[in-house]
Design a protein around this motif. Structure first.
Motif: not given
Ligand code: GLY
Length: 381
Positions: A46-49, A286-296, A342-356
């Motif tokens: 978050v914020d580069g750390i 809605e937020p994107k998920d760059t982790s889905a992109a790189s894994c795919a 990578l910026l704009q990863g989404t961990g768990n959107r329904p739980a509101g955790r680790n978004v963007n």
């Protein structure tokens, strides 16, 4: 214009000739992360750390995995030395109070197993075996699935396990013990039957009766809902099924991987980076998920490897388009002190955790994909 500025400004027709410069940028970024975080278990930046997550968390293998890939590509001892102890540290979670579960493949394939493959280290081999036994022990014979998590319903299984079963295939081959392979095959068949839908979309969780093994229902989990298409789940499925094909040679798994990849590609918008769920209501905003992109992308490169050049071209080309877009629009290469690629990863959107945020697994699959484009052949998963 510097090389980095050029990467952030390149057109797609310059991507192929820029891969070496992208790799140099990856190395610079990893070197900064080594200076700031070398012994940490980074998970979310978050914020580069990057944070320092507990070692039993499912993501603890990805940072050492990045280091092992860099070591194998460069033979630079620094990466080997920093990666070396992670499997020993994660192994402690087996004997201390901890929460290891279905994701031990994510933790031990990029640490102990790759360490053993690259260096012959017998402790790495032993730890990989220990983890494979632990994972095999989660198999429900009646339902033919690997149990997810520890606290939730005993009959739950999740799509993420598609990636973890490579650990079982490795153990079957390495120890000449087909029990592991039988379990992995049975789980993979359950994925084909209950997770992957006709149209190639995938659900996150399936609930079974743990006594009878009967299917009960699909659940939304980290996706939008039971009938939705959580984008990282699609990525786990397409890459996971391609791996099952790699280990078994059974065409049905490759076709399943293609079917999920086809859905993924059809559902992508113009910028090639998925929203966190392809079927969330009102995607705009809605937020994107760059982790889905790189894994795919990495999974599509794996699919392409097993097809004829004519059939594989689609997947390779689309993977490159995704990686181009990640590099140009979503990478932090122009912010050298920012930890995370990578910026704009989404961990768990329904739980509101680790978004963007930046996610270490998004970074891992990006590094793995670029290494593959440079000809890296030794797979971790
Ligand atoms: N394996 C958990 C996730 O993909 O978020």
């Amino acid at each position: 214009m510097t090389d980095i500025e050029r990467l952030k400004d390149m057109d797609y027709d310059e991507f192929e000739t820029s891969i070496n410069d992208i790799w140099k940028a990856v190395i610079k970024k990893v070197d900064v992360m080594i200076t700031n975080s070398k012994d940490k278990s980074p998970h979310v930046s978050v914020d580069g750390i990057y944070d320092n997550m507990r070692l039993d968390w499912w993501t603890s293998g990805f940072w050492p995995g990045i280091l092992w890939i860099l070591y194998d590509m460069s033979k630079d001892e620094v990466y080997r030395q920093i990666a070396w102890d992670y499997d020993k540290r994660i192994e402690k979670c087996f004997i201390e109070k901890s929460n290891l579960h279905h994701d031990v493949g994510f933790q031990f394939l990029p640490t102990s197993v790759i360490k053993y493959k690259l260096t012959g280290d017998l402790d790495g081999k032993r730890r990989g075996y220990e983890a494979a036994n632990f994972l095999a022990g989660r198999f429900n014979i009646a339902g033919r699935f690997l149990r997810a998590w520890n606290q939730d319903k005993i009959g739950w299984s999740i799509i993420d396990s598609s990636m973890n079963i490579s650990l079982l295939f490795w153990a079957a081959e390495e120890f000449n013990d087909p029990r592991f392979k039988h379990i992995a095959n049975a789980h993979a068949d359950t994925v084909l039957k209950h997770f992957i839908r006709e149209d190639g979309s995938v659900c996150h969780i399936v609930s079974f009766n743990p006594e009878s093994g009967d299917f009960i229902e699909s659940l939304g989990g980290q996706g939008y809902g039971p009938d939705s298409a959580w984008s990282r789940g699609q990525a786990w499925a397409l890459y996971g099924m391609a791996n099952v094909y790699k280990y078994t040679g059974e065409t049905k798994y490759l076709r399943a991987a293609q079917k999920v990849a086809n859905y993924f590609l059809a559902a992508l918008g113009d910028d090639y980076i998925p929203y966190w769920d392809f079927r969330a209501e009102k995607l705009d905003g809605e937020p994107k998920d760059t982790s889905a992109a790189s894994c795919a992308a990495s999974g599509m490169l794996e699919i392409a490897k097993h097809l004829t050049p004519e059939e594989g071209r689609l997947y390779k080309e689309k993977a490159k388009k995704i990686l181009f877009q990640l590099t140009r629009e979503y990478s932090t290469f122009d912010r050298i002190n920012y930890e995370g690629i990578l910026l704009q990863g989404t961990g768990n959107r329904p739980a509101g955790r680790n978004v963007n945020v930046s996610l270490i697994y998004g970074d891992y699959f990006y590094v793995e994909s670029i290494a593959k484009l440079l000809g890296w052949e030794k797979s971790i998963f």
